[in-house]
Scaffold this active site. Structure first.
Site, PDB file in Angstrom:
ATOM      1  CG  ASP A  30      -5.939  -2.593  -4.652  1.00 53.54           C
ATOM      2  OD1 ASP A  30      -6.773  -1.818  -4.144  1.00 53.54           O
ATOM      3  OD2 ASP A  30      -4.705  -2.510  -4.471  1.00 53.54           O
ATOM      4  CB  SER A  81      -0.968  -0.063   1.180  1.00 51.80           C
ATOM      5  OG  SER A  81      -2.069   0.771   0.993  1.00 51.80           O
ATOM      6  CG  HIS A 101      -5.041  -2.693  -0.861  1.00 57.20           C
ATOM      7  ND1 HIS A 101      -4.578  -1.898  -1.878  1.00 57.20           N
ATOM      8  CD2 HIS A 101      -4.565  -2.135   0.287  1.00 57.20           C
ATOM      9  CE1 HIS A 101      -3.872  -0.905  -1.391  1.00 57.20           C
ATOM     10  NE2 HIS A 101      -3.834  -1.032  -0.069  1.00 57.20           N
TER      11      HIS A 101
END
Length: 491
Positions: free
Chosen positions: A433, A160, A458
């Site tokens: 994602d 991320s 994700h």
């Protein structure tokens, strides 16, 4: 002596709509290492400023073999929980390569508090540039403290926002970091991230088809109609269990409510079918499939009634008593400067980073999405103005959308956006994602390979493996591990 490899794995915290890697599972079964503290410099850009603070980290030496790699997990926009020092796919790689493991918490998040409070005067020390310098300072200190051999190689792992940091660490400190695994990383800063909601649309189509998408779209169209009249305001208050009566004269309240309802679906898409149940996440079993099963169930009423039922379900799972839709309540939380306050869920600090570096505002201004037109860019820009206020203007000399645009442009100029001028970075993304729209999913450069995992959300590759993982996910984890092994052999 064989050069030692240091691998960095970066994490994030939690906030609706931001890129977040959630904790791994079975936390209750794990023996966690204690917190330790590193004396870090406050301002790496000012050699004359000798102020310091205490930065939290943890160590796991279970798998370390002399001459083997060292993994450093770098925290993101949330607490660096010790769970990640003993669990996750990176631990499998640590066992494979005999790694010593560290985790370093990101400044201004969790317990790593460089200043007395979160005033704008102090938030000037919160930036990706300062965070990258923290990594270099910590790594140099650990190299000395653990007597690591000269020529130690660093490989950065990140998921991320910290996946972005991992790639940028390799870019900006190539003498410190040998390679990077950058997962679900938004590399391109962009003020109006309208693509986020467009990928949500594509993911709903991919997993559950047109009927679900059309029902979601109709539900939000109906909700927008209710925004226009006092009778509709009463219906919204009742149907969605709002904490106070909805007042449609406040456009910002309407924007905020629509984003809250959109996030009920977006968060499910972003983390669809991941393995976060191992950490006790209560909503892990709510998937695109279960959302669409509800949204397609005509026995639940018309589409907006089904959306209200979804809202009820999520409220029950999270033990919410009502939905706080008022924009001013959001700003009240964001203007609380106290690190120890119950309001400090990292929203103030993360939004600061978006206002001053990244943008990434997930608007509903694009046509190819189901959430209507009541989540405009102005709603997000107003948060920057209201949360940081006159003090922000005093320090930075003014504030409006043009400032955010300029800050975003500066970030892309500094780091290169999707055009990373570096090597030995693998860029991993999942097709479900929404954040993959700001990353790299195709690459012809063997020094910057892209791994695009069909059907995953994700940071899926970073969670522990499980029997139901798709063949594509299993193959991706193997490919990443092979690249680490390959790069271990390179000078």
């Amino acid at each position: 002596m064989v050069p030692l490899l240091v691998i960095l794995l970066t994490l994030t915290g939690a906030w609706a709509g931001r890129p977040v890697l959630l904790p791994p599972p079975h936390a209750a079964d794990l023996v966690l290492p204690p917190d330790q503290w590193f004396t870090q410099k406050l301002d790496h850009n000012n050699p004359g400023d000798d102020r310091t603070w205490q930065q939290r980290y943890q160590v796991n030496d279970t798998f370390y073999q002399p001459g083997g790699p060292v993994f450093l997990m770098i925290g993101g926009e949330g607490p660096a929980t010790a769970i990640w020092v003993v669990a996750g796919q990176w631990i499998e790689y640590a066992q494979q390569y005999g790694a010593l493991c560290f985790q370093l918490e990101h400044r201004f998040y969790g317990e790593s508090r460089p200043t007395a409070d979160m005033s704008v005067e102090n938030l000037q020390y919160l930036s990706s540039e300062q965070a990258l310098a923290d990594l270099a300072s910590f790594s140099a200190a650990m190299t000395e403290q653990y007597a690591l051999p000269e020529g130690t190689k660093w490989v950065a792992f990140g998921g991320s926002y910290p996946g972005t940091l991992a790639a940028w660490y390799r870019l900006k400190y190539p003498d410190m970091v040998h390679a990077a695994v950058s997962t679900s990383a938004p590399l391109l800063a962009k003020t109006d991230f309208l693509e986020y909601k467009q990928v949500v649309k594509d993911s709903i189509y991919a997993k559950s088809g047109e009927q679900c998408y059309m029902n979601v779209q109709q539900a939000f169209a109906d909700a927008e109609q209710l925004l226009e009249h006092p009778i509709g305001w009463r219906s919204l208050t009742s149907a969605f269990q709002l904490c106070a009566a909805f007042d449609g004269t406040s456009s910002l309240d309407g924007n905020n409510l629509m984003q809250i309802l959109a996030d009920r679906i977006e968060s499910v898409v972003q983390y669809n079918e991941d393995n976060r149940a191992f950490s006790g996440h209560k909503d892990a079993n709510i998937t695109i499939g279960s959302v669409c099963e509800l949204m397609n169930d005509e026995s639940m009423g018309v589409p907006i009634e089904r959306l209200a039922a979804l809202n009820d379900l999520i409220m029950t799972v999270h033990e919410e008593t009502c939905v706080e839709h008022r924009y001013q309540s959001l700003i009240d939380k964001m203007t609380d400067l106290d690190f120890a306050s119950e309001n400090n869920d990292a929203t103030r600090t993360w939004i600061w980073q978006t206002c001053t570096e990244f943008g990434w505002y997930q608007t509903a201004e694009g046509a190819e999405q189901p959430f209507g037109q009541h989540i405009p860019l102005s709603y997000y820009i107003q948060q920057c103005i209201d949360a940081y206020g006159p003090e922000y203007v005093w320090i930075y000399g003014g504030y409006d959308q043009s400032f955010v645009d300029a800050a975003v442009a500066a970030t892309n100029a500094k780091y290169g956006g999707r055009d990373l001028a570096t090597s030995r970075v693998v860029l991993v993304n999942g097709s479900i994602d929404p954040w993959h729209a700001m990353g790299v999913i195709v690459s012809s450069d063997p020094a910057l390979p892209a791994v695009y995992i069909n059907g995953t959300a994700h940071c899926a590759n970073m969670y522990p493996a499980r029997a139901e993982d798709s063949p594509e996910l299993v193959a991706a984890r193997q490919q990443i591990g092979d690249l680490i092994g390959q790069w271990l052999q390179e000078d």
